[in-house]
Write a protein that holds these residues in place. Structure first.
Motif, PDB file in Angstrom:
ATOM      1  N   THR A 288      41.688   7.779  27.464  1.00  0.00           N
ATOM      2  CA  THR A 288      42.878   8.248  28.169  1.00  0.00           C
ATOM      3  C   THR A 288      44.132   8.026  27.336  1.00  0.00           C
ATOM      4  OG1 THR A 288      41.898   7.857  30.346  1.00  0.00           O
ATOM      5  CG2 THR A 288      44.296   7.942  30.228  1.00  0.00           C
ATOM      6  N   ALA A 289      44.258   6.829  26.777  1.00  0.00           N
ATOM      7  CA  ALA A 289      45.426   6.528  25.950  1.00  0.00           C
ATOM      8  C   ALA A 289      45.481   7.403  24.708  1.00  0.00           C
ATOM      9  CB  ALA A 289      45.417   5.053  25.560  1.00  0.00           C
ATOM     10  N   MET A 290      44.325   7.694  24.147  1.00  0.00           N
ATOM     11  CA  MET A 290      44.285   8.511  22.936  1.00  0.00           C
ATOM     12  C   MET A 290      44.695   9.956  23.194  1.00  0.00           C
ATOM     13  SD  MET A 290      43.581   6.766  20.216  1.00  0.00           S
ATOM     14  CE  MET A 290      42.956   8.000  19.077  1.00  0.00           C
ATOM     15  N   GLY A 291      44.778  10.348  24.446  1.00  0.00           N
ATOM     16  CA  GLY A 291      45.243  11.695  24.766  1.00  0.00           C
ATOM     17  C   GLY A 291      46.608  11.997  24.163  1.00  0.00           C
ATOM     18  N   TRP A 292      47.465  10.954  24.046  1.00  0.00           N
ATOM     19  CA  TRP A 292      48.779  11.159  23.433  1.00  0.00           C
ATOM     20  C   TRP A 292      48.651  11.473  21.951  1.00  0.00           C
ATOM     21  CZ3 TRP A 292      52.189  11.951  26.958  1.00  0.00           C
ATOM     22  CH2 TRP A 292      52.160  11.263  28.172  1.00  0.00           C
TER      23      TRP A 292
ATOM     24  N   VAL B 207      51.467  -2.290  14.808  1.00  0.00           N
ATOM     25  CA  VAL B 207      51.422  -3.163  13.626  1.00  0.00           C
ATOM     26  C   VAL B 207      51.425  -4.645  13.984  1.00  0.00           C
ATOM     27  CG1 VAL B 207      52.421  -1.491  12.028  1.00  0.00           C
ATOM     28  CG2 VAL B 207      53.941  -2.941  13.371  1.00  0.00           C
ATOM     29  N   VAL B 208      51.779  -4.979  15.214  1.00  0.00           N
ATOM     30  CA  VAL B 208      51.812  -6.372  15.675  1.00  0.00           C
ATOM     31  C   VAL B 208      50.856  -6.527  16.848  1.00  0.00           C
ATOM     32  CG1 VAL B 208      53.243  -8.196  16.677  1.00  0.00           C
ATOM     33  CG2 VAL B 208      54.209  -6.673  14.935  1.00  0.00           C
ATOM     34  N   PRO B 209      49.926  -7.479  16.808  1.00  0.00           N
ATOM     35  CA  PRO B 209      48.985  -7.635  17.919  1.00  0.00           C
ATOM     36  C   PRO B 209      49.696  -7.933  19.240  1.00  0.00           C
ATOM     37  CG  PRO B 209      48.215  -8.856  16.001  1.00  0.00           C
ATOM     38  CD  PRO B 209      49.612  -8.407  15.689  1.00  0.00           C
ATOM     39  N   MET B 210      49.457  -7.082  20.234  1.00  0.00           N
ATOM     40  CA  MET B 210      50.009  -7.255  21.576  1.00  0.00           C
ATOM     41  C   MET B 210      48.868  -7.031  22.559  1.00  0.00           C
ATOM     42  SD  MET B 210      53.725  -5.347  21.297  1.00  0.00           S
ATOM     43  CE  MET B 210      54.948  -5.889  20.087  1.00  0.00           C
ATOM     44  N   PRO B 211      48.059  -8.063  22.814  1.00  0.00           N
ATOM     45  CA  PRO B 211      46.843  -7.897  23.623  1.00  0.00           C
ATOM     46  C   PRO B 211      47.083  -7.270  24.988  1.00  0.00           C
ATOM     47  CG  PRO B 211      46.831 -10.025  22.527  1.00  0.00           C
ATOM     48  CD  PRO B 211      48.190  -9.435  22.282  1.00  0.00           C
ATOM     49  N   ALA B 212      48.224  -7.536  25.594  1.00  0.00           N
ATOM     50  CA  ALA B 212      48.482  -7.002  26.935  1.00  0.00           C
ATOM     51  C   ALA B 212      48.574  -5.482  26.937  1.00  0.00           C
ATOM     52  CB  ALA B 212      49.770  -7.603  27.502  1.00  0.00           C
ATOM     53  N   LEU B 213      48.939  -4.905  25.801  1.00  0.00           N
ATOM     54  CA  LEU B 213      49.068  -3.444  25.726  1.00  0.00           C
ATOM     55  C   LEU B 213      47.740  -2.747  25.448  1.00  0.00           C
ATOM     56  CD1 LEU B 213      52.487  -2.965  23.914  1.00  0.00           C
ATOM     57  CD2 LEU B 213      51.986  -2.990  26.358  1.00  0.00           C
ATOM     58  N   GLY B 214      46.735  -3.520  25.026  1.00  0.00           N
ATOM     59  CA  GLY B 214      45.367  -3.058  24.946  1.00  0.00           C
ATOM     60  C   GLY B 214      45.138  -1.653  24.464  1.00  0.00           C
TER      61      GLY B 214
ATOM     62  N   GLN C 117      39.988  -6.048  28.675  1.00  0.00           N
ATOM     63  CA  GLN C 117      39.472  -5.266  29.795  1.00  0.00           C
ATOM     64  C   GLN C 117      39.310  -3.785  29.450  1.00  0.00           C
ATOM     65  OE1 GLN C 117      41.940  -5.997  33.287  1.00  0.00           O
ATOM     66  NE2 GLN C 117      42.338  -8.091  32.595  1.00  0.00           N
ATOM     67  N   ALA C 118      39.802  -3.389  28.295  1.00  0.00           N
ATOM     68  CA  ALA C 118      39.750  -1.972  27.919  1.00  0.00           C
ATOM     69  C   ALA C 118      38.317  -1.542  27.663  1.00  0.00           C
ATOM     70  CB  ALA C 118      40.595  -1.737  26.667  1.00  0.00           C
ATOM     71  N   ASP C 119      37.986  -0.346  28.146  1.00  0.00           N
ATOM     72  CA  ASP C 119      36.686   0.244  27.849  1.00  0.00           C
ATOM     73  C   ASP C 119      36.919   1.616  27.225  1.00  0.00           C
ATOM     74  OD1 ASP C 119      37.384   1.907  29.978  1.00  0.00           O
ATOM     75  OD2 ASP C 119      36.032   0.938  31.401  1.00  0.00           O
ATOM     76  N   SER C 120      35.852   2.298  26.936  1.00  0.00           N
ATOM     77  CA  SER C 120      36.004   3.575  26.229  1.00  0.00           C
ATOM     78  C   SER C 120      36.775   4.596  27.065  1.00  0.00           C
ATOM     79  CB  SER C 120      34.637   4.131  25.828  1.00  0.00           C
ATOM     80  OG  SER C 120      33.829   4.374  26.972  1.00  0.00           O
ATOM     81  N   ASP C 121      36.665   4.524  28.387  1.00  0.00           N
ATOM     82  CA  ASP C 121      37.388   5.480  29.227  1.00  0.00           C
ATOM     83  C   ASP C 121      38.893   5.251  29.156  1.00  0.00           C
ATOM     84  OD1 ASP C 121      35.118   6.831  30.100  1.00  0.00           O
ATOM     85  OD2 ASP C 121      34.835   5.534  31.833  1.00  0.00           O
ATOM     86  N   THR C 122      39.338   3.985  29.255  1.00  0.00           N
ATOM     87  CA  THR C 122      40.779   3.724  29.204  1.00  0.00           C
ATOM     88  C   THR C 122      41.338   4.009  27.812  1.00  0.00           C
ATOM     89  OG1 THR C 122      40.373   1.372  28.753  1.00  0.00           O
ATOM     90  CG2 THR C 122      40.693   2.013  31.052  1.00  0.00           C
TER      91      THR C 122
END
Length: 234
Positions: free
Chosen positions: A108-112, A144-151, A100-105
């Motif tokens: 936002t996360a990359m702000g950190w 390093v470990v795929p966690m799709p829910a954390l997107g 469900q992640a798009d460039s906007d979300t």
């Protein structure tokens, strides 16, 4: 006596880092978005005989971040070690599943990550000039470990980890250490642990922040590796 600056201090790992490095004689500068808990943090450090002060800044606001670095420098001198480990519980900080992640979300996360780059930009030139210093980061196992829910958060966590280990390689011969804690599990006493414990009906995988802080101290002092990984999720 050097100065440790803890950016994104909280009651879990941030304060454990402050106490661990403070026991070694470092003065401690605490930075968080609000001053609501600063008095308690400073009292805890004072009881341990650690000289400390607290500053307020949202690290994702570059002007506030630079102002905090300036304020710490005016109070204690330029920080010798910087720990970067902020985390948020605001709705905008919650993960968006990868499908469900798009460039906007993601942005936002990359702000950190952008904040980490700004912080390093503010302190690294002085460290290189002095020929000594430390840059410590904390991130998630989803790097390093795929966690799709954390997107979207997994993407920013991976970017932060890559930034830390690449800095480690770049700075190895300049006297400045860079490294990261890669954490898979809830950190005891931390805000996310408190929030999740209130929601959960069963046991949660917990990590001791004092053990993580000890690992951070060993990374900084031994300087023989870029990363320490902790995983109680599997």
């Amino acid at each position: 006596m050097g100065t440790l600056a803890v950016f994104g201090v909280g009651p879990g790992l941030g304060m454990s880092i402050a106490h661990r490095f403070g026991r070694e004689g470092h003065r401690v500068a605490l930075v968080s978005r609000t001053a609501n808990r600063h008095a308690g943090y400073l009292e805890s450090l004072a009881q341990a005989g650690i000289e400390a002060d607290a500053f307020t800044a949202d690290v994702r606001d570059r002007a506030q971040l630079v102002a905090a670095v300036d304020a710490i420098t005016n109070r204690f001198g330029a920080p010798d070690i910087v720990y970067y480990g902020p985390a948020g519980l605001d709705p905008s900080d919650r993960p968006t599943p990868i499908t469900q992640a798009d460039s906007d979300t993601v942005r936002t996360a990359m702000g950190w990550v952008y904040a980490a780059v700004d912080l390093v930009g503010a302190v690294l030139p002085g460290m290189i000039e002095r020929g000594d210093g430390g840059l410590l980061f904390a991130g998630g196992l989803s790097s390093v470990v795929p966690m799709p829910a954390l997107g979207n958060l997994a993407l920013s966590s991976a970017a932060l980890r890559n930034y830390a280990v690449t800095l480690h390689a770049a700075l190895a011969d300049q006297g400045v250490y860079a490294g990261t804690l890669t954490i898979g599990g809830l950190i005891e006493r931390g805000d996310i642990h408190t929030f999740m414990s209130a929601q959960a009906t069963g046991g949660l995988p917990i990590l001791d922040p004092d053990e993580l802080a000890e690992a951070a101290w060993e990374l900084y002092t031994k300087r023989d590796r870029a990363e320490a990984v902790f995983n109680v999720l599997s």
